[in-house]
Design a protein around this motif. Structure first.
Motif, short mmCIF file in Angstrom:
data_model
loop_
_atom_site.label_atom_id
_atom_site.label_comp_id
_atom_site.label_asym_id
_atom_site.label_seq_id
_atom_site.Cartn_x
_atom_site.Cartn_y
_atom_site.Cartn_z
N TYR A 192 0.82 -1.21 0.00
CA TYR A 192 0.00 0.00 0.00
C TYR A 192 0.85 1.27 0.00
CZ TYR A 192 -3.94 -3.04 0.83
OH TYR A 192 -4.90 -4.02 0.70
N ALA A 193 0.24 2.32 -0.56
CA ALA A 193 0.94 3.60 -0.71
C ALA A 193 1.27 4.22 0.64
CB ALA A 193 0.10 4.56 -1.55
N ARG A 194 0.43 3.99 1.64
CA ARG A 194 0.71 4.48 2.98
C ARG A 194 0.65 3.30 3.95
NH1 ARG A 194 -2.74 8.92 1.60
NH2 ARG A 194 -4.44 8.14 2.91
N LEU A 417 -2.36 1.41 -6.84
CA LEU A 417 -3.49 0.61 -7.30
C LEU A 417 -4.19 -0.07 -6.12
CD1 LEU A 417 -4.78 -0.66 -10.02
CD2 LEU A 417 -3.42 -2.67 -9.37
N MET A 418 -3.40 -0.66 -5.23
CA MET A 418 -3.99 -1.34 -4.08
C MET A 418 -4.65 -0.35 -3.13
SD MET A 418 -3.63 -4.61 -4.41
CE MET A 418 -3.79 -5.27 -2.75
N TRP A 419 -4.05 0.81 -2.95
CA TRP A 419 -4.65 1.82 -2.07
C TRP A 419 -6.01 2.27 -2.61
CZ3 TRP A 419 -3.40 3.40 2.71
CH2 TRP A 419 -4.07 4.53 3.21
N ASP A 429 -16.21 -3.32 -9.17
CA ASP A 429 -15.59 -2.77 -10.38
C ASP A 429 -14.11 -2.45 -10.14
OD1 ASP A 429 -17.98 -2.99 -11.72
OD2 ASP A 429 -18.54 -0.88 -11.47
N GLY A 430 -13.83 -1.81 -9.03
CA GLY A 430 -12.45 -1.47 -8.74
C GLY A 430 -11.59 -2.70 -8.51
N LEU A 431 -12.12 -3.68 -7.81
CA LEU A 431 -11.36 -4.90 -7.56
C LEU A 431 -11.10 -5.66 -8.85
CD1 LEU A 431 -13.17 -6.03 -4.29
CD2 LEU A 431 -10.75 -5.38 -4.48
N VAL A 462 1.02 -11.75 -3.72
CA VAL A 462 0.14 -11.51 -2.58
C VAL A 462 -0.98 -10.54 -2.95
CG1 VAL A 462 0.02 -10.71 -0.20
CG2 VAL A 462 1.99 -12.05 -0.95
N ALA A 463 -0.66 -9.52 -3.74
CA ALA A 463 -1.70 -8.57 -4.18
C ALA A 463 -2.80 -9.30 -4.94
CB ALA A 463 -1.08 -7.48 -5.05
N GLU A 464 -2.41 -10.20 -5.81
CA GLU A 464 -3.39 -10.98 -6.56
C GLU A 464 -4.29 -11.77 -5.63
OE1 GLU A 464 -2.85 -13.24 -10.63
OE2 GLU A 464 -2.05 -14.45 -8.99
N ALA A 465 -3.70 -12.36 -4.58
CA ALA A 465 -4.48 -13.15 -3.64
C ALA A 465 -5.39 -12.26 -2.78
CB ALA A 465 -3.54 -13.96 -2.75
N VAL A 466 -4.90 -11.10 -2.38
CA VAL A 466 -5.72 -10.17 -1.59
C VAL A 466 -6.94 -9.72 -2.39
CG1 VAL A 466 -5.79 -7.86 -0.56
CG2 VAL A 466 -3.84 -9.36 -0.12
N VAL A 467 -6.71 -9.33 -3.64
CA VAL A 467 -7.80 -8.84 -4.49
C VAL A 467 -8.81 -9.97 -4.77
CG1 VAL A 467 -8.35 -7.98 -6.80
CG2 VAL A 467 -6.46 -6.97 -5.50
N ALA A 468 -8.31 -11.17 -5.04
CA ALA A 468 -9.22 -12.30 -5.29
C ALA A 468 -10.08 -12.58 -4.06
CB ALA A 468 -8.42 -13.54 -5.67
#
Length: 501
Positions: A192-194, A417-419, A429-431, A462-468
């Motif tokens: 994440y950005a922050r 993107l994740m933030w 839609d965002g996910l 990990v990002a792919e798994a979080v979003v899924a």
């Protein structure tokens, strides 16, 4: 002699190492940076435990279950809370100087969603540093082998069991073998950005476990700490400050937290974080009514003053930031994963104690309790896998088309993107847009050579798994908030982990 490799040098990894060595296990501890560079040293708030006659085990259990929004594993919570006091006393015996009042009695503070002031601190707001220092000193005195600046490139899997690790040390590949590998690699804040997390928190252990075929779960539950300094480099302002009486105010000086929850500033973290994010203007934390700020919170005081602010005279600007991952590698109550020989403890593990939202100051406790339990399990029989829970695995979203307008990959682009799409507030839609972009980045990523490139690959995995996971859970619950769905009914829902293990 049974041998074990533990990857990570925070409270979970060090507790495992000390307990395992005491049980006759030959332990090698490897860590990506210096041995004291992880998240434990950054922990300000403290460690929660039932240590006072006015408090009760059942109250700490209830508080944990309530914060977890009905998705905690009750068996895991019982283990955490009942064994926690013994682990805290052990930390004191190992040299952690918890704060005491003038009479010598342990000081104990209140934090959000606790029904009793059961939080212990050391050095005011330097609890994590005090624990890290004491455990490292103890480990070195015990002769435990520590390999620093060793990056976990992958797990070594042979005949269906994890038998070791492949490391990158000074640019060279090196393999270590053992009867058991214990992942204590922390969280994924660098998605994440922050974030409040250190730079080393790139999800390396979780990504390696995914590649090896271990189960992960609850990755959609990312806790965002409400109060991080919004001036300069992000720096966490402990929840204990609000526990002492600090309040949140908007640009007009109005306290707004009670609009979101009857507990106001001491509501669960996800509620407070969203309440701050919903404000159109700058939010400030007003601690001017608390006496002795510099003595009670010396680390925060130094950070505030380094930014040219005086929080004894004026409110300070704060904003939410990614803080803690409630999900991770699925384990049983002894740290075992479904892969023989592989264990996970601490933030990278999904024990089930946190459910949809971690209760404040339960994280250090979790590392100590389950680090000790994993050590006993390894000493008893390192290759026994846990029963594999029934867990839905979301399908990977493949990139559609060539995506001519897609931004090229960079770590900063992924964090933004994740933030935006998998942060405090999400929608389908965002996910889906995030999933397509991440899939395209993964498909075009070169084979990593340097450590930073390996970290980028791990973050993408990990990002792919979080979003899924966030897409699969269509209702809002706890730290997972879907703007396009109603909140899920809060029920005392037992997860399959507790039943299976």
């Amino acid at each position: 002699m049974t041998s074990a490799i533990v990857v990570g040098s925070g409270i979970a990894g060090l507790t495992f190492a000390l307990h395992a060595a005491r049980r006759g296990v030959q332990v090698t501890l490897v860590t990506k940076g210096g041995a004291d560079h992880g998240s434990t040293r950054c922990a300000q708030g403290g460690i929660a435990g039932v240590l006072f006659p006015e408090d009760r085990i059942e109250d700490h259990v209830r508080d944990t279950l309530t914060a977890g929004a009905g998705l905690c594993d009750e068996a895991a919570v019982q283990v955490l809370v009942t064994e926690g006091p013994q682990r805290i006393r052990e930390l004191a015996a190992w040299g952690v100087a918890f704060d005491r009042d003038a009479t010598g009695r342990l000081r104990h503070g209140l934090e959000a969603a606790h029904s009793f002031p059961r939080i212990l601190h050391a050095g005011g707001d330097a609890t994590g540093l005090a624990i890290e220092s004491a455990l490292l000193r103890r480990a070195r005195e015990a002769g435990i082998r520590i390999v620093e600046h060793a990056f976990l490139a992958d797990l070594v899997v042979r005949d269906g069991a994890v038998r070791g690790v492949r490391l990158l040390v000074e640019g060279r590949s090196r393999m270590l073998t053992a009867h058991a590998v214990v992942l204590a690699t922390g969280g994924t804040g660098q998605l994440y950005a922050r974030t409040t997390n250190p730079a080393v928190a790139t999800g390396d252990g979780i990504a390696a476990a995914i590649r090896a075929g271990a189960e992960v779960r609850d990755l959609e539950f990312v806790q965002f700490h409400p109060t991080v300094l919004a001036a300069g480099t992000p720096f966490l302002v402990s929840e204990a400050v609000r526990g002492e009486g600090a309040v949140l105010v908007d640009e007009d000086g109005r306290r707004f937290a009670f609009d979101a929850h009857p507990d106001g500033e001491l509501a669960p973290r996800d509620v407070v974080a969203r309440a701050i994010a919903a404000q159109s203007g700058r939010v400030r934390l007003d601690a001017t009514g608390i006496p002795g700020l510099s003595e009670r919170f010396p680390s925060i005081d130094a950070a505030v003053r380094a930014r040219g602010l005086d929080w004894t005279r004026e409110p300070i600007p704060v904003t939410p930031a990614a803080h803690y991952l409630m999900g991770g590698i699925v384990t049983d109550l002894d740290g075992r994963t479904a892969l023989a020989g592989l264990y996970a403890v601490g933030e990278c593990a999904r024990t089930g104690v946190h459910g949809a939202n971690r209760l404040a100051s339960n994280s250090l406790l979790e590392g100590a309790v389950f680090g000790a339990r994993a050590a006993a399990a390894v000493a008893w029989g390192p290759l026994a896998p846990a029963a594999s829970p029934v867990a839905a695995r979301a399908e990977r979203v493949e990139p559609a088309g060539r995506h001519h307008d897609m931004a090229p990959f960079s770590r900063g682009a992924l964090q933004r993107l994740m933030w935006e799409h998998a942060g405090l507030i999400r929608d389908a839609d965002g996910l889906r847009a995030a999933a397509r972009t991440i899939a395209a980045w993964r498909a075009t990523a070169p084979n990593p050579v340097a450590v930073a490139a390996h970290e980028d690959v791990n973050l993408l995995i990990v990002a792919e798994a979080v979003v899924a996971a966030a897409l699969a859970r269509s209702a809002s619950v706890g730290a997972h908030w879907r703007a396009d769905a109603a909140p899920a009914p809060v029920a005392r829902e037992l997860t399959t982990v507790g039943a299976a293990c």
